[in-house]
Design an enzyme around this catalytic site. Structure first.
Site, PDB file in Angstrom:
ATOM      1  N   SER A   1      -1.558 -68.989 -30.232  1.00  0.00           N
ATOM      2  CA  SER A   1      -1.342 -67.513 -30.693  1.00  0.00           C
ATOM      3  C   SER A   1      -0.323 -66.614 -29.904  1.00  0.00           C
ATOM      4  O   SER A   1      -0.203 -66.928 -28.706  1.00  0.00           O
ATOM      5  CB  SER A   1      -2.924 -66.803 -30.562  1.00  0.00           C
TER       6      SER A   1
HETATM    7  N1  SAH Z   1      -6.977 -70.610 -29.445  1.00  0.00           N
HETATM    8  C1  SAH Z   1      -5.904 -71.245 -29.649  1.00  0.00           C
HETATM    9  C2  SAH Z   1      -5.322 -70.934 -31.109  1.00  0.00           C
HETATM   10  C3  SAH Z   1      -5.107 -72.336 -31.815  1.00  0.00           C
HETATM   11  S1  SAH Z   1      -4.760 -72.215 -33.517  1.00  0.00           S
HETATM   12  C4  SAH Z   1      -4.951 -71.185 -28.442  1.00  0.00           C
HETATM   13  O1  SAH Z   1      -4.968 -70.390 -27.600  1.00  0.00           O
HETATM   14  O2  SAH Z   1      -3.817 -71.849 -28.472  1.00  0.00           O
HETATM   15  C5  SAH Z   1      -6.425 -72.326 -34.254  1.00  0.00           C
HETATM   16  C6  SAH Z   1      -7.026 -73.709 -33.970  1.00  0.00           C
HETATM   17  O3  SAH Z   1      -8.230 -73.876 -34.788  1.00  0.00           O
HETATM   18  C7  SAH Z   1      -6.137 -75.028 -34.313  1.00  0.00           C
HETATM   19  O4  SAH Z   1      -6.031 -75.897 -33.037  1.00  0.00           O
HETATM   20  C8  SAH Z   1      -6.979 -75.710 -35.225  1.00  0.00           C
HETATM   21  O5  SAH Z   1      -6.915 -77.098 -35.266  1.00  0.00           O
HETATM   22  C9  SAH Z   1      -8.372 -75.230 -34.944  1.00  0.00           C
HETATM   23  N2  SAH Z   1      -9.298 -75.443 -35.971  1.00  0.00           N
HETATM   24  C10 SAH Z   1      -9.163 -75.059 -37.332  1.00  0.00           C
HETATM   25  N3  SAH Z   1     -10.398 -75.283 -38.192  1.00  0.00           N
HETATM   26  C11 SAH Z   1     -11.386 -75.700 -37.099  1.00  0.00           C
HETATM   27  C12 SAH Z   1     -12.571 -75.867 -36.961  1.00  0.00           C
HETATM   28  N4  SAH Z   1     -13.410 -75.892 -38.140  1.00  0.00           N
HETATM   29  N5  SAH Z   1     -13.331 -75.970 -35.665  1.00  0.00           N
HETATM   30  C13 SAH Z   1     -12.637 -76.154 -34.635  1.00  0.00           C
HETATM   31  N6  SAH Z   1     -11.453 -75.838 -34.394  1.00  0.00           N
HETATM   32  C14 SAH Z   1     -10.794 -75.468 -35.762  1.00  0.00           C
END
Ligand code: SAH
Length: 204
Positions: free
Chosen positions: A53
């Site tokens: 993000s």
């Molecule tokens: N907090 C992260 C943002 C990553 S983007 C950071 O600081 O980098 C969102 C993430 O959510 C992705 O890695 C994606 O694989 C994950 N995601 C999507 N659906 C999900 C689910 N049902 N359970 C856990 N993670 C999920």
């Protein structure tokens, strides 16, 4: 520079700004990016079609979460681990769950290297993490069309859930507070664009 730009955009919490200042974001972005890119205020691809993000978004969600030290917090969507590291620096007991196995493994070894005692799980966070509930705070870092009801039930009374709610292109940042056992208060904030939540209660 990065911190100034985040503060200019309206983040005021000293605890949040301090946490962003001390977490080295370049540890969490792929090595192919320059330092300048790692510390610029935008999202970057981290592989597996996912993103780290934008720092402003991390600060925004963290501020809304209203974190207090020692709280038990669940993050849904570990991704690169950057948001998790920011929360960890704020002195909380952090649980984080990731749906993508490659990202989960990558971030798990990074946290082992850094010695961060964050509890990482591989699985479907759209269902929360019932074995470890209740939580004081739940933060979702993927966008969802509907609020998964099951997450509300994993909040402590007085607890808060922060998540982006809306169609795949644009979501409204939303904060739901569990006022009493079955009384919830919903507040809405700015628009953001997150990758979609997958899993049982996410976008199929
Ligand atoms: N907090 C992260 C943002 C990553 S983007 C950071 O600081 O980098 C969102 C993430 O959510 C992705 O890695 C994606 O694989 C994950 N995601 C999507 N659906 C999900 C689910 N049902 N359970 C856990 N993670 C999920």
């Amino acid at each position: 520079m990065l911190l100034e730009s985040i503060a200019e955009k309206g983040i005021t919490s000293p605890a949040v700004l301090f946490a962003l200042e001390i977490v080295p974001r370049h540890w969490f972005v792929p090595i192919s990016f320059t330092l300048e890119e790692a510390y610029a205020d935008y999202a970057l691809p981290i592989g597996e079609r996912q993103t780290i993000s934008q720092p402003y978004t991390v600060a925004y969600q963290t501020e809304l979460l209203d974190v207090q030290p020692e709280q038990k917090i669940l993050e849904i969507g570990t991704g690169s681990g950057y948001q998790a590291a920011v929360l960890y620096q704020m002195g909380v007991d952090l649980y984080s769950i990731e749906f993508n196995k490659v990202l989960y493994q990558k971030t798990k070894s990074l946290f082992q290297e850094l010695g961060y005692p964050i509890h990482l799980f591989y699985g479907d966070g759209s269902q929360g993490l019932s074995a470890y509930a209740p939580f004081d705070r739940i933060l979702m870092t993927a966008g969802t069309v509907q609020v998964p009801e099951i997450l509300l039930q994993q909040l402590q009374v007085g607890g808060k859930l922060v998540l982006p709610v809306g169609k795949p292109k644009m979501q409204r940042m939303t904060r739901i507070t569990r006022k009493k056992t079955q009384v919830f208060d919903t507040e809405t904030f700015d628009l953001f664009s997150f990758v979609p939540l997958r899993g049982k209660y996410g976008t199929k």
